[in-house]
Scaffold this motif. Structure first.
Motif, PDB file in Angstrom:
ATOM      1  N   ARG A  47       2.746   4.264  -1.210  1.00  0.00           N
ATOM      2  CA  ARG A  47       2.895   4.997  -2.470  1.00  0.00           C
ATOM      3  C   ARG A  47       3.461   6.383  -2.164  1.00  0.00           C
ATOM      4  O   ARG A  47       2.941   7.104  -1.330  1.00  0.00           O
ATOM      5  CB  ARG A  47       1.541   5.148  -3.158  1.00  0.00           C
ATOM      6  CG  ARG A  47       0.972   3.837  -3.666  1.00  0.00           C
ATOM      7  CD  ARG A  47      -0.414   4.015  -4.275  1.00  0.00           C
ATOM      8  NE  ARG A  47      -1.419   4.553  -3.361  1.00  0.00           N
ATOM      9  CZ  ARG A  47      -2.026   3.873  -2.384  1.00  0.00           C
ATOM     10  NH1 ARG A  47      -1.710   2.627  -2.168  1.00  0.00           N
ATOM     11  NH2 ARG A  47      -2.933   4.439  -1.629  1.00  0.00           N
ATOM     12  N   ARG A  48       4.492   6.727  -2.879  1.00  0.00           N
ATOM     13  CA  ARG A  48       5.088   8.057  -2.721  1.00  0.00           C
ATOM     14  C   ARG A  48       4.508   8.962  -3.796  1.00  0.00           C
ATOM     15  O   ARG A  48       4.460   8.606  -4.959  1.00  0.00           O
ATOM     16  CB  ARG A  48       6.600   7.971  -2.826  1.00  0.00           C
ATOM     17  CG  ARG A  48       7.159   7.043  -1.760  1.00  0.00           C
ATOM     18  CD  ARG A  48       8.645   7.233  -1.584  1.00  0.00           C
ATOM     19  NE  ARG A  48       9.166   6.244  -0.669  1.00  0.00           N
ATOM     20  CZ  ARG A  48       9.247   6.396   0.642  1.00  0.00           C
ATOM     21  NH1 ARG A  48       8.829   7.501   1.201  1.00  0.00           N
ATOM     22  NH2 ARG A  48       9.745   5.455   1.408  1.00  0.00           N
ATOM     23  N   THR A  81       4.848  13.955  -0.025  1.00  0.00           N
ATOM     24  CA  THR A  81       3.586  13.339   0.350  1.00  0.00           C
ATOM     25  C   THR A  81       3.633  11.836   0.115  1.00  0.00           C
ATOM     26  O   THR A  81       3.980  11.375  -0.965  1.00  0.00           O
ATOM     27  CB  THR A  81       2.410  13.961  -0.432  1.00  0.00           C
ATOM     28  OG1 THR A  81       2.373  15.362  -0.151  1.00  0.00           O
ATOM     29  CG2 THR A  81       1.099  13.326  -0.034  1.00  0.00           C
ATOM     30  N   PRO A  85      -6.994   4.345   5.028  1.00  0.00           N
ATOM     31  CA  PRO A  85      -5.968   5.022   4.222  1.00  0.00           C
ATOM     32  C   PRO A  85      -5.365   6.188   5.005  1.00  0.00           C
ATOM     33  O   PRO A  85      -6.054   6.863   5.757  1.00  0.00           O
ATOM     34  CB  PRO A  85      -6.732   5.507   2.991  1.00  0.00           C
ATOM     35  CG  PRO A  85      -8.164   5.512   3.386  1.00  0.00           C
ATOM     36  CD  PRO A  85      -8.343   4.535   4.495  1.00  0.00           C
ATOM     37  N   VAL A  86      -4.063   6.402   4.791  1.00  0.00           N
ATOM     38  CA  VAL A  86      -3.323   7.441   5.509  1.00  0.00           C
ATOM     39  C   VAL A  86      -2.536   8.265   4.506  1.00  0.00           C
ATOM     40  O   VAL A  86      -1.982   7.724   3.551  1.00  0.00           O
ATOM     41  CB  VAL A  86      -2.339   6.809   6.526  1.00  0.00           C
ATOM     42  CG1 VAL A  86      -1.536   7.885   7.246  1.00  0.00           C
ATOM     43  CG2 VAL A  86      -3.071   5.939   7.522  1.00  0.00           C
ATOM     44  N   THR A  87      -2.495   9.585   4.711  1.00  0.00           N
ATOM     45  CA  THR A  87      -1.586  10.442   3.960  1.00  0.00           C
ATOM     46  C   THR A  87      -0.692  11.152   4.959  1.00  0.00           C
ATOM     47  O   THR A  87      -1.116  11.481   6.067  1.00  0.00           O
ATOM     48  CB  THR A  87      -2.322  11.493   3.104  1.00  0.00           C
ATOM     49  OG1 THR A  87      -3.091  12.336   3.960  1.00  0.00           O
ATOM     50  CG2 THR A  87      -3.203  10.847   2.058  1.00  0.00           C
ATOM     51  N   SER A 136       1.403   8.135   0.814  1.00  0.00           N
ATOM     52  CA  SER A 136       0.135   7.535   1.201  1.00  0.00           C
ATOM     53  C   SER A 136       0.332   6.033   1.378  1.00  0.00           C
ATOM     54  O   SER A 136       1.143   5.414   0.697  1.00  0.00           O
ATOM     55  CB  SER A 136      -0.950   7.838   0.173  1.00  0.00           C
ATOM     56  OG  SER A 136      -0.624   7.277  -1.069  1.00  0.00           O
ATOM     57  N   VAL A 188     -10.037   9.638   5.196  1.00  0.00           N
ATOM     58  CA  VAL A 188      -8.579   9.471   5.133  1.00  0.00           C
ATOM     59  C   VAL A 188      -7.971  10.053   6.407  1.00  0.00           C
ATOM     60  O   VAL A 188      -8.312  11.153   6.823  1.00  0.00           O
ATOM     61  CB  VAL A 188      -7.989  10.176   3.891  1.00  0.00           C
ATOM     62  CG1 VAL A 188      -6.473  10.081   3.880  1.00  0.00           C
ATOM     63  CG2 VAL A 188      -8.574   9.607   2.614  1.00  0.00           C
ATOM     64  N   SER A 223      -1.793   2.446   3.702  1.00  0.00           N
ATOM     65  CA  SER A 223      -2.939   2.003   4.487  1.00  0.00           C
ATOM     66  C   SER A 223      -2.458   1.339   5.758  1.00  0.00           C
ATOM     67  O   SER A 223      -1.417   0.679   5.778  1.00  0.00           O
ATOM     68  CB  SER A 223      -3.779   1.014   3.679  1.00  0.00           C
ATOM     69  OG  SER A 223      -4.316   1.644   2.552  1.00  0.00           O
ATOM     70  N   THR A 266       2.665  14.101   4.946  1.00  0.00           N
ATOM     71  CA  THR A 266       3.612  14.963   4.243  1.00  0.00           C
ATOM     72  C   THR A 266       4.776  15.224   5.175  1.00  0.00           C
ATOM     73  O   THR A 266       4.604  15.802   6.244  1.00  0.00           O
ATOM     74  CB  THR A 266       2.946  16.289   3.834  1.00  0.00           C
ATOM     75  OG1 THR A 266       1.835  15.998   2.997  1.00  0.00           O
ATOM     76  CG2 THR A 266       3.924  17.172   3.081  1.00  0.00           C
ATOM     77  N   GLU A 281      -5.235  11.943   7.995  1.00  0.00           N
ATOM     78  CA  GLU A 281      -4.189  12.882   7.599  1.00  0.00           C
ATOM     79  C   GLU A 281      -3.222  13.037   8.766  1.00  0.00           C
ATOM     80  O   GLU A 281      -3.494  13.746   9.722  1.00  0.00           O
ATOM     81  CB  GLU A 281      -4.800  14.222   7.206  1.00  0.00           C
ATOM     82  CG  GLU A 281      -5.679  14.130   5.985  1.00  0.00           C
ATOM     83  CD  GLU A 281      -6.336  15.445   5.616  1.00  0.00           C
ATOM     84  OE1 GLU A 281      -6.203  16.442   6.377  1.00  0.00           O
ATOM     85  OE2 GLU A 281      -6.986  15.485   4.567  1.00  0.00           O
ATOM     86  N   SER A 339       0.801  -1.230   0.000  1.00  0.00           N
ATOM     87  CA  SER A 339       0.000   0.000   0.000  1.00  0.00           C
ATOM     88  C   SER A 339       0.831   1.277   0.000  1.00  0.00           C
ATOM     89  O   SER A 339       0.292   2.365  -0.202  1.00  0.00           O
ATOM     90  CB  SER A 339      -0.928   0.016   1.221  1.00  0.00           C
ATOM     91  OG  SER A 339      -0.188   0.160   2.412  1.00  0.00           O
TER      92      SER A 339
END
Length: 152
Positions: A67-68, A73, A86-88, A75, A113, A77, A90, A115, A65
């Motif tokens: 992903r750059r 930033t 899901p997580v983001t 993301s 999401v 999971s 930065t 954050e 899961s």
């Protein structure tokens, strides 16, 4: 004379009570943003928090899961075996952060999401935060570190 002493004593008690009430209110006001409750992904899925609430979420970073995105930033999971969120984030991730590893993030849950404003990762191959272990045990997916190593 006696009445004056009694009156003065009552005044001191009332002033002390008012000062205690004011100081308790000021301490509560100062701590309102300093307390971050921990929630597992299953708890968030069952009862989503408000968008303004800052809290901690922890679990395992789901395999495949990560992903750059553009810039810093990232993301991914987080799962506890019962639910996936899901997580983001930065910023710069800790060196030991990776897929399949335990993590705790501080942030807000906005539009489905999480954050994150801060990400913490485990500090060695056997450590996992107590809250994450408890959440994983509750879902029945926690394995003792020795059991994990014997499969390799």
């Amino acid at each position: 004379m006696r009445g004056l002493k009694k009156k003065r004593r009552i005044q001191i008690i009332v002033v002390a009570f008012v000062a205690l009430a004011i100081s308790t209110a000021l301490i509560g006001y100062a701590m309102r943003d300093g307390i971050n409750f921990f929630r597992s992904p299953s708890q968030i899925a069952a009862e989503p928090p408000t968008e303004r609430e800052v809290f901690r979420m922890g679990g395992l970073v789901e395999e495949g899961s990560l992903r750059r995105g553009e810039g810093k930033t990232i993301s991914f999971s987080v799962t506890d075996g019962g639910a996936t969120i899901p997580v983001t984030f930065t910023g710069v991730l800790p060196d030991l952060f990776g897929e399949g590893e335990g993590m705790i993030g501080t942030g807000r849950y906005v539009n489905g999401v999480f954050e994150a404003s801060e990400i913490l990762a485990k500090h060695d191959e056997t450590y996992m935060p107590k809250e994450v272990v408890d959440a994983l045990k509750e879902q029945g997916v926690y394995q003792e570190p020795d059991a994990k190593d014997s499969r390799s």
